[in-house]
Design an enzyme around this catalytic site. Structure first.
Site, PDB file in Angstrom:
ATOM      1  N   HIS A 123       0.817  -1.227   0.000  1.00  0.00           N
ATOM      2  CA  HIS A 123       0.000   0.000   0.000  1.00  0.00           C
ATOM      3  C   HIS A 123       0.850   1.278   0.000  1.00  0.00           C
ATOM      4  CE1 HIS A 123      -3.628  -2.276   0.443  1.00  0.00           C
ATOM      5  NE2 HIS A 123      -3.318  -2.746   1.633  1.00  0.00           N
ATOM      6  N   ASP A 246      -4.177 -12.875   3.543  1.00  0.00           N
ATOM      7  CA  ASP A 246      -5.476 -12.442   4.058  1.00  0.00           C
ATOM      8  C   ASP A 246      -6.610 -12.772   3.091  1.00  0.00           C
ATOM      9  OD1 ASP A 246      -4.404 -10.597   2.318  1.00  0.00           O
ATOM     10  OD2 ASP A 246      -4.473  -8.907   3.723  1.00  0.00           O
TER      11      ASP A 246
HETATM   12 ZN   LIG Z   1      -3.910  -7.310   2.716  1.00  0.00          ZN
END
Ligand SMILES: [Zn+2]
Length: 305
Positions: A123, A246
């Site tokens: 990110h 995830d």
């Molecule tokens: Zn993630």
């Protein structure tokens, strides 16, 4: 058997997050606690981690942002992203681990590697950290790979979140192909299928958004279809994997329902599509520690095949 490197470092435990934060040191200790008694770590080469230099980081990140990260003092960068006393040191080592893995591939010591690092990276944008990420480890590794002689770099990102930072770093670049599967709509909001790159980079970004509730069938269709075709057409000189676990059905940070066998097949498909070139996996997300540890083991088994 393929020679595989495993890279980790105690400094990754020194990136501290507030109590209850899902991106905790426990993630890494659970990986080591599972892999060590299982014997998997006896089958890999332990490669030392050299922290990334300022020059290596500056190939992706703005100087002013790196200056800000290096300032002492604990603080939040955004509501999710915390900087503790030794986070900068950990972040430099996390990016450096992927570069050290590439050096070991280039010297012929290993053919593939797994970097068990934190903080995660995908990110982080060139001028901004966010979403638990400080330095974009995969992006820094891709630029480092190019300076090491691997001209065409494929980044494949199977984390459940879209790697907005990685996409941003290479959006107008035709020498780095970014392929991502992710839940959509979901954090961070980017990653629509219409985001395909710009300028000479048009067609060198591929986003495969997946609706909440998607499982093995939908995810594997993307890897067996679009990913194989893109890898074959792009002909990478090396592959960096943003390995985020995830996407697993046990993980509560998102709503994809991928199984252990699904993770195994994703990794196998990547390895097969990138046969003959270095494959370096860098840990991104994965917030259910026992499942994360199991899936890293599965990944190592597939890299070793
Ligand atoms: Zn993630």
């Amino acid at each position: 058997m393929t020679r595989v490197g495993f890279l980790t470092d105690p400094v990754f435990l020194e990136h501290r997050t507030p109590p209850g934060h899902p991106e905790s040191p426990r993630r890494l200790t659970s990986i080591l606690e599972r892999l060590e008694p299982g014997g998997l770590l006896d089958r890999v080469a332990r490669i030392p981690v050299a922290p990334a230099t300022r020059e290596t980081l500056a190939a992706v990140h703005d100087g002013a942002y790196l200056d800000a990260l290096s300032l002492a003092g604990e603080r939040y960068l955004d509501p999710d992203t915390y900087l503790s006393a030794r986070s900068w040191e950990a972040a430099r080592a996390a990016a450096g681990a992927a570069c050290s893995a590439l050096d070991a591939c280039r010297s012929g010591e290993i053919a593939r590697a797994f970097c068990a690092v934190r903080p995660p990276g995908h990110h982080a944008e060139p001028g901004r950290g966010m979403g638990f990420c400080l330095v974009n480890n995969a992006a820094v590794a891709a630029r480092y790979a190019q300076r090491s002689g691997y001209a065409r770099v494929l980044i494949v990102d199977f984390d459940v979140h879209h790697g907005n930072g990685t996409q941003d770093a290479f959006y107008d670049d035709d020498s780095v192909f970014y392929f991502s599967t992710h839940e959509y709509p979901h954090y961070p909001g980017t990653g629509a299928s219409t985001e395909r790159g710009a300028g000479k980079g048009l067609g060198f970004t591929r986003n495969v958004p997946l609706l909440p509730g998607s499982g093995d069938a939908e995810v594997l269709a993307a890897y067996r279809g679009a990913f194989r075709a893109d890898a074959a057409a792009f002909r990478p000189d090396c592959c960096i994997v943003s390995a985020g676990y995830d996407l697993h059905q046990d993980d509560s940070l998102a709503d994809l329902e991928v199984s252990d066998e699904g993770v195994r097949t994703i990794v196998r498909t990547i390895v097969e599509a990138c046969a003959g070139v270095p494959v370096v996996c860098v840990l991104e997300g994965g917030y259910h520690p026992p499942t994360l540890a199991r899936c890293v083991g599965i990944t190592l088994e597939e890299l070793l095949r």
